[in-house]
Design an enzyme around this catalytic site. Sequence first.
Site, mmCIF file in Angstrom:
data_model
loop_
_atom_site.group_PDB
_atom_site.id
_atom_site.type_symbol
_atom_site.label_atom_id
_atom_site.label_comp_id
_atom_site.label_asym_id
_atom_site.label_seq_id
_atom_site.Cartn_x
_atom_site.Cartn_y
_atom_site.Cartn_z
ATOM 1 N N ALA A 1 0.839 -1.189 0.000
ATOM 2 C CA ALA A 1 0.000 0.000 0.000
ATOM 3 C C ALA A 1 0.871 1.234 0.000
ATOM 4 O O ALA A 1 2.027 1.193 0.401
ATOM 5 C CB ALA A 1 -0.888 0.018 1.250
ATOM 6 N N SER B 1 1.196 4.289 2.154
ATOM 7 C CA SER B 1 0.744 4.281 3.550
ATOM 8 C C SER B 1 0.931 5.603 4.299
ATOM 9 O O SER B 1 0.601 5.671 5.481
ATOM 10 C CB SER B 1 1.490 3.179 4.309
ATOM 11 O OG SER B 1 2.860 3.510 4.438
ATOM 12 N N THR C 1 -6.607 -0.761 8.334
ATOM 13 C CA THR C 1 -6.158 0.172 9.380
ATOM 14 C C THR C 1 -7.340 0.721 10.182
ATOM 15 O O THR C 1 -8.456 0.803 9.663
ATOM 16 C CB THR C 1 -5.397 1.344 8.718
ATOM 17 O OG1 THR C 1 -5.262 2.409 9.653
ATOM 18 C CG2 THR C 1 -6.120 1.886 7.498
ATOM 19 N N ASP C 2 -7.050 1.125 11.427
ATOM 20 C CA ASP C 2 -8.105 1.754 12.241
ATOM 21 C C ASP C 2 -8.520 3.111 11.675
ATOM 22 O O ASP C 2 -9.558 3.657 12.040
ATOM 23 C CB ASP C 2 -7.667 1.886 13.711
ATOM 24 C CG ASP C 2 -6.436 2.766 13.913
ATOM 25 O OD1 ASP C 2 -5.827 3.208 12.919
ATOM 26 O OD2 ASP C 2 -6.077 3.002 15.089
ATOM 27 N N GLU C 3 -7.694 3.650 10.750
ATOM 28 C CA GLU C 3 -8.027 4.977 10.209
ATOM 29 C C GLU C 3 -9.313 4.962 9.385
ATOM 30 O O GLU C 3 -9.876 6.025 9.105
ATOM 31 C CB GLU C 3 -6.851 5.523 9.383
ATOM 32 C CG GLU C 3 -5.616 5.701 10.237
ATOM 33 C CD GLU C 3 -4.538 6.573 9.614
ATOM 34 O OE1 GLU C 3 -4.869 7.476 8.841
ATOM 35 O OE2 GLU C 3 -3.362 6.330 9.932
ATOM 36 N N TYR D 1 -5.712 8.752 2.057
ATOM 37 C CA TYR D 1 -5.151 7.448 2.454
ATOM 38 C C TYR D 1 -6.238 6.568 3.082
ATOM 39 O O TYR D 1 -6.487 5.451 2.628
ATOM 40 C CB TYR D 1 -3.988 7.637 3.447
ATOM 41 C CG TYR D 1 -3.635 6.370 4.208
ATOM 42 C CD1 TYR D 1 -3.081 5.269 3.543
ATOM 43 C CD2 TYR D 1 -3.880 6.251 5.583
ATOM 44 C CE1 TYR D 1 -2.782 4.089 4.230
ATOM 45 C CE2 TYR D 1 -3.578 5.083 6.272
ATOM 46 C CZ TYR D 1 -3.022 4.006 5.598
ATOM 47 O OH TYR D 1 -2.732 2.848 6.279
ATOM 48 N N LYS E 1 -8.041 3.019 1.775
ATOM 49 C CA LYS E 1 -8.030 1.757 2.529
ATOM 50 C C LYS E 1 -9.467 1.284 2.785
ATOM 51 O O LYS E 1 -9.766 0.095 2.684
ATOM 52 C CB LYS E 1 -7.289 1.926 3.866
ATOM 53 C CG LYS E 1 -5.801 2.206 3.749
ATOM 54 C CD LYS E 1 -5.002 1.061 3.148
ATOM 55 C CE LYS E 1 -4.912 -0.156 4.045
ATOM 56 N NZ LYS E 1 -4.031 -1.196 3.422
ATOM 57 N N VAL F 1 6.724 18.792 15.648
ATOM 58 C CA VAL F 1 5.489 18.199 16.181
ATOM 59 C C VAL F 1 4.315 18.990 15.611
ATOM 60 O O VAL F 1 4.276 20.214 15.703
ATOM 61 C CB VAL F 1 5.494 18.248 17.730
ATOM 62 C CG1 VAL F 1 4.148 17.859 18.295
ATOM 63 C CG2 VAL F 1 6.597 17.347 18.287
ATOM 64 N N ASN G 1 0.933 12.438 20.716
ATOM 65 C CA ASN G 1 2.199 12.544 19.985
ATOM 66 C C ASN G 1 3.272 13.197 20.848
ATOM 67 O O ASN G 1 4.438 12.778 20.832
ATOM 68 C CB ASN G 1 2.003 13.357 18.697
ATOM 69 C CG ASN G 1 1.195 12.576 17.669
ATOM 70 O OD1 ASN G 1 0.964 11.373 17.820
ATOM 71 N ND2 ASN G 1 0.760 13.255 16.620
ATOM 72 N N ASP H 1 -0.282 22.393 11.785
ATOM 73 C CA ASP H 1 -0.925 21.077 11.849
ATOM 74 C C ASP H 1 -1.227 20.517 10.455
ATOM 75 O O ASP H 1 -1.412 21.278 9.506
ATOM 76 C CB ASP H 1 -2.231 21.190 12.653
ATOM 77 C CG ASP H 1 -2.577 19.887 13.347
ATOM 78 O OD1 ASP H 1 -1.914 18.866 13.071
ATOM 79 O OD2 ASP H 1 -3.513 19.901 14.170
ATOM 80 N N GLY I 1 -6.912 18.394 8.209
ATOM 81 C CA GLY I 1 -7.854 17.308 8.524
ATOM 82 C C GLY I 1 -7.298 16.281 9.504
ATOM 83 O O GLY I 1 -7.713 15.129 9.517
#
Length: 343
Positions: free
Chosen positions: A83, A85, A125-127, A153, A157, A209, A252, A275, A278
């Site tokens: 994939a 990813s 994926t949990d996404e 992404y 998936k 970050v 994070n 950031d 989304g």
Amino acid sequence: MNVLVTGGAGFIGSNFIFHILDQHPNYRVVCLDALTYAGNLSTLESVMDNSKFRFVKGDITDRELIDQLFKEEKFDFVVNFAAESHVDRSIEDPGVFLKTNILGTQVLMDASRTYGIKRFHQVSTDEVYGDLPLDRPDLFFTEETPIHTSSPYSASKASADLLVQAYHRTFKLPVTISRCSNNYGPYHFPEKLIPLMISRALNDESLPVYGKGENVRDWLYVGDHCTAIDLILHKGKEGEVYNIGGHNEKSNLEVVKTILRELGKPESLITYVKDRVGHDMRYAINPTKTRRELGWEPTTLFDDGIKQTIKWYLDNRTWWENIISGDYKDYYKKMYEDRQGDE
Ligand SMILES: NC(=O)c1ccc[n+]([C@@H]2O[C@H](COP(=O)([O-])OP(=O)(O)OC[C@H]3O[C@@H](n4cnc5c(N)ncnc54)[C@H](O)[C@@H]3O)[C@@H](O)[C@H]2O)c1
């Protein structure tokens, strides 16, 4: 059993290949990988000469190649890790995500139908569940949580997951799907949070970050993901989705501070950057079904796993330094093209 592992030169796929060759010494493993920027053949160096292992360079969207490979190998299991990813890359250029993640899955399933397989396992994926609010720590994703994606992404998936379920319902293809939370561990490409922060901190570079670093991820040691997929492949019920996660929720910023503490580096290396568009706030998996039905238990706690991972990056500097310098791309040319004649 003959197992096709796609995307096996990447992070989780390579760890899964090591797991299968170690835990099922009678199995044969064929790794198919296109060696995109994320694939690193040197990761598989230790198994290259194993008689139970074969590496094939190829793209899962290449119908002719896939057809030929299935005809030749008569696979029992197909485990699809291949994939695109990286969420940030999907925001820059969604097209290749749709091609590989959706159409590539279709090509693999068509060949699985044509040549017959015992199980097609889709690594998801949990996404695909979207995100959860930070102020509702009582909420978790279950297998029944509606699909609600945020990035190209995760949308690609989720689309692949729907197609896998459709192939089960329509064509009776024996499929399973796993949806796992964020993984960490050895051989993780240094564009992702944990290896990026370790490699930059070791070089005394600033640690970028996103936002305020509040976004929460549910971290799972990659070895625990591999044992779960192994169980699903052998004991999971056809047509079912299994969530995989270890209840290791960390922001994070907490993760970055832990890495700095372990490496004895100052928190002044942290710099807060604009950031991600989304950006999902919180992911949290409820893995009860996988535990209850398959007896899966994660064995590595985050506090131990992060120490092991940092040690691995310290002991394997050449591996990630070659990625950062771009030298890893030469590995295929140097090592593998010479071997083509041996196959
Ligand atoms: N990393 C995570 O935390 C995580 C969590 C849950 C699920 N997943 C899923 O697990 C799978 C593996 O993730 P990863 O982190 O190991 O990814 P990765 O980016 O490290 O590896 C992907 C591999 O796929 C190969 N690949 C890409 N396009 C290909 C194509 N068209 N044909 C053949 N090979 C191709 C790449 O060369 C690379 O070796 C993905 O499907 C991902 O969605 C990842």
